[in-house]
Design a protein around this motif. Structure first.
Motif: not given
Length: 427
Positions: A387-411
């Motif tokens: 269930v957890r891995f499926t949840r990650v997959l279904r939200n892949r686009a959101g995870v990518v966006s969140a990663t970019e936001a976190v990376a930008a904030n960290n920068y």
């Protein structure tokens, strides 16, 4: 009974270490020797013996005669390893006793079988050390394994009982004369080629991958047996046991496992081990000895992967994401990041984005998402991690966006910190 026809035979009882047969006088020997320390046969039957010798003392008086100091059965020649707790100073059935006597028994079989004959040995153990000692005994006896077939003949659902899941029927032949030494690298290449050649047959016969790992011992030892000895690059003899883990690794190579179209061998070693374990055993509880086998086949120290397959119910089982405690950073492997992502999935996109940012992985890393897809598909539907891995997959686009936001904030934070540091130096 008058219509029954057949051929007369002799049936005798005796010791495997001293057969009443002439040299090279028979075509085949079939034996199912004791499996090291699995069962203490004589000790287990002493309870029956104690009553039988009383019940039959008048009709079978020789049954009563024994040299055992406790009046039990004689055990001086019993070929087992006696499992003991604490100290047992008078116990002779040690590993050394077993190894010496089993080699003597195999040597006796070699003596009585013809040069073109067979010695068939049925054996099972999950312990790599036990297999190492058994193969050494076979070699000392002048025999070479030329084939093997796995069978699920000893399965049991009782945890803690003396049982194994797979036994191996090994066909051995007398060593051929005039063999020459071989080189380790060439022998390894021959083993891989032989297993690759036999793999289609195993697949056609319907062998499970775990059984193929057992079956691989046959062709590996057959190749090794072609040579009088195998030497490494320095000219030093190589223990034949060295080639068993290699044979198991060759099965993985022959299967050409792909993880969402990515060859398994292209992943890092720790991730490769984890995905192969899931391929073989999924969430099943396995004996700890199987973990040692897989670590050897993966050329990894046991300590390097022990956290991925922790203890569970007298065995080991692949870790659940919620129990993963590893620290994620730029050196984290794919499987570590995947487990951390699954664990963070319950806390939302921001948490998953933070994991990828900490890992310094590209948000669209092909290997990471291939591993996540594989785990989501392979784990049972009712498994919480599926269930957890499926949840990650279904939200892949959101995870990518969140990663970019976190990376930008960290920068941005790092840049502000640099400005603050520069101002402090100026003042």
């Amino acid at each position: 009974m008058t219509d029954i026809q057949g051929t007369p035979v002799n049936v005798t009882r005796g010791s495997a270490t001293s057969m009443n047969l002439g040299d090279t006088s028979i075509t085949a020997v079939v034996t199912d020797p004791p499996y090291d320390e699995m069962i203490a046969y004589a000790d287990s039957s002493d309870l029956i013996y104690a009553w039988l010798k009383r019940a039959l003392h008048s009709t079978w008086p020789e049954l009563v005669v024994t040299s055992d100091e406790h009046g039990c059965q004689e055990k001086s020649e019993e070929i087992i390893v006696k499992r003991v707790r604490g100290e047992a100073p008078n116990e002779h059935r040690t590993r050394e006793h077993y190894d010496t006597m089993i080699a003597r028994a195999f040597g006796e079989m070699r003596r009585v079988v013809r040069d073109d004959g067979l010695v068939t040995i049925v054996f099972g153990s999950g312990d790599p050390e036990v297999w190492q000692r058994l193969l050494t005994a076979i070699e000392k006896a002048g025999l070479v394994m030329t084939g093997s077939w796995p069978a699920n003949t000893e399965a049991s659902n009782h945890q803690g009982k003396a049982n194994i899941e797979t036994t191996l029927t090994m066909t051995c032949r007398p060593m051929a004369p005039g063999r020459t030494p071989g080189r380790k690298g060439a022998v390894e290449a021959e083993i891989k080629a032989e297993i690759k050649r036999r793999y289609p047959d195993w697949e056609r016969w319907g062998l499970a991958p775990a059984d193929m790992l057992m079956a691989a011992a046959g062709p590996a030892m057959e190749v090794v047996g072609r040579y009088s000895e195998v030497l490494d690059a320095k000219g030093e003899p190589v223990d034949i046991y060295t080639f068993l883990p290699l044979a198991r690794a060759a099965v993985q190579e022959a299967m050409a496992v792909e993880i969402n179209h990515q060859p398994l061998e292209t992943f890092d070693a720790r991730t490769r081990f984890a995905l192969w374990w899931i391929t073989l055993y999924n969430r099943q509880i396995r004996a700890k000895s199987e973990l040692r086998w897989q670590a050897l086949a993966s050329s990894l120290d046991l300590a390097a992967i022990r956290d991925l397959v922790p203890d569970a119910d007298k065995g080991v089982r692949f870790i659940a994401a919620r129990d993963y405690k590893g620290k994620i950073d730029g050196d984290s492997t794919v499987i570590d990041v995947a487990l951390a992502l699954a664990a963070a999935s319950e806390d939302g996109l921001q948490a998953m984005g933070q994991v990828l940012a900490d890992a310094e992985h590209a948000a669209d890393d092909t290997f990471l998402w291939a591993a996540v897809q594989f785990l989501a598909d392979r784990l049972p539907d009712n498994d919480p991690d599926a269930v957890r891995f499926t949840r990650v997959l279904r939200n892949r686009a959101g995870v990518v966006s969140a990663t970019e936001a976190v990376a930008a904030n960290n920068y941005e934070k790092s840049q502000l910190q640099l400005i603050d540091d520069a101002q402090l130096r100026l003042t």
